[in-house]
Scaffold this motif. Structure first.
Motif, PDB file in Angstrom:
ATOM      1  N   GLY A  38       0.812  -1.218   0.000  1.00 16.42           N
ATOM      2  CA  GLY A  38       0.000   0.000   0.000  1.00 16.42           C
ATOM      3  C   GLY A  38       0.840   1.259   0.000  1.00 16.42           C
ATOM      4  O   GLY A  38       0.601   2.176  -0.785  1.00 16.42           O
ATOM      5  N   LEU A  39       1.851   1.311   0.867  1.00 16.72           N
ATOM      6  CA  LEU A  39       2.683   2.510   0.933  1.00 16.72           C
ATOM      7  C   LEU A  39       3.524   2.665  -0.325  1.00 16.72           C
ATOM      8  O   LEU A  39       3.640   3.767  -0.866  1.00 16.72           O
ATOM      9  CB  LEU A  39       3.589   2.480   2.175  1.00 16.72           C
ATOM     10  N   ALA A  40       4.088   1.578  -0.831  1.00 19.36           N
ATOM     11  CA  ALA A  40       4.905   1.654  -2.051  1.00 19.36           C
ATOM     12  C   ALA A  40       4.051   2.130  -3.231  1.00 19.36           C
ATOM     13  O   ALA A  40       4.483   2.983  -4.013  1.00 19.36           O
ATOM     14  CB  ALA A  40       5.547   0.302  -2.353  1.00 19.36           C
ATOM     15  N   THR A  41       2.840   1.613  -3.350  1.00 17.11           N
ATOM     16  CA  THR A  41       1.941   2.030  -4.432  1.00 17.11           C
ATOM     17  C   THR A  41       1.589   3.510  -4.293  1.00 17.11           C
ATOM     18  O   THR A  41       1.635   4.262  -5.273  1.00 17.11           O
ATOM     19  CB  THR A  41       0.661   1.167  -4.442  1.00 17.11           C
ATOM     20  N   ASP A  42       1.259   3.926  -3.068  1.00 14.01           N
ATOM     21  CA  ASP A  42       0.930   5.333  -2.834  1.00 14.01           C
ATOM     22  C   ASP A  42       2.113   6.227  -3.201  1.00 14.01           C
ATOM     23  O   ASP A  42       1.940   7.282  -3.815  1.00 14.01           O
ATOM     24  CB  ASP A  42       0.558   5.570  -1.370  1.00 14.01           C
ATOM     25  N   ALA A  43       3.318   5.812  -2.822  1.00 15.63           N
ATOM     26  CA  ALA A  43       4.511   6.605  -3.124  1.00 15.63           C
ATOM     27  C   ALA A  43       4.736   6.693  -4.627  1.00 15.63           C
ATOM     28  O   ALA A  43       4.967   7.782  -5.172  1.00 15.63           O
ATOM     29  CB  ALA A  43       5.729   6.013  -2.413  1.00 15.63           C
ATOM     30  N   VAL A  74      -0.932  10.507  -3.081  1.00 17.19           N
ATOM     31  CA  VAL A  74      -1.892  10.263  -4.165  1.00 17.19           C
ATOM     32  C   VAL A  74      -2.937  11.368  -4.235  1.00 17.19           C
ATOM     33  O   VAL A  74      -4.137  11.130  -4.189  1.00 17.19           O
ATOM     34  CB  VAL A  74      -2.557   8.865  -4.039  1.00 17.19           C
ATOM     35  N   GLY A  75      -2.431  12.599  -4.321  1.00 18.03           N
ATOM     36  CA  GLY A  75      -3.333  13.733  -4.496  1.00 18.03           C
ATOM     37  C   GLY A  75      -4.309  13.919  -3.356  1.00 18.03           C
ATOM     38  O   GLY A  75      -5.408  14.417  -3.557  1.00 18.03           O
TER      39      GLY A  75
END
Length: 151
Positions: A38-43, A74-75
């Motif tokens: 989740g954090l890697a995707t958000d970053a 993510v905006g």
């Protein structure tokens, strides 16, 4: 360096100097393996890149009343918060305000220095800085520059 962590997320606020002597404010965060995706995707979706670059991102670091409260990615759709909220050292706040942004470094799970609490208080910042240099060089980080929202 100021650090805090409860549960699956570890945070540190760091001030480091660039080659020309400019002070940079940095937020370092590590999540456990269960939260890493989740954090890697958000970053990534916020414009962070692997080690070797520090691009401007769509991330925002929110500070209220001298305390680091959250990292917004993510905006504005994804929020990561330290528990408890972290008191930000005066030097960190000054560096963040001076640069108009904060370097955010997301490290891979299991890379945080495991025995940092056992290091003498006067050496913890240097041990952490050395570890951070090593983990950056290994490529096990995502980095971006987030806006500072000190509203």
């Amino acid at each position: 360096m100021t650090a805090v962590g409860e549960g699956p997320v570890l945070w540190a606020l760091v001030v480091r100097e660039t080659g020309d002597g400019t002070a940079l404010a940095e937020v370092v965060v590590e999540v456990d393996a269960g939260h890493w995706g989740g954090l890697a995707t958000d970053a990534w979706e916020s414009g962070f890149v692997a080690a070797g670059g520090v691009p401007v991102s769509t991330g925002t670091v929110q500070v209220r009343s001298g305390r680091f409260e959250r990292l917004v990615l993510v905006g504005g759709r994804e929020v990561w918060e330290p528990t408890p909220v972290m008191e930000a050292p005066r030097e960190w706040l000054s560096a963040a305000a001076g640069a108009g942004g904060v370097v955010v470094t997301v490290v891979a799970p299991g890379t945080w220095p495991p025995d940092l609490a056992d290091v003498a208080a006067g050496r913890q910042a240097q041990v952490f800085a050395d570890w951070l240099d090593e983990v950056r060089a290994s490529g096990a980080v995502l980095q971006g520059v987030a806006d500072l929202d000190a509203g």
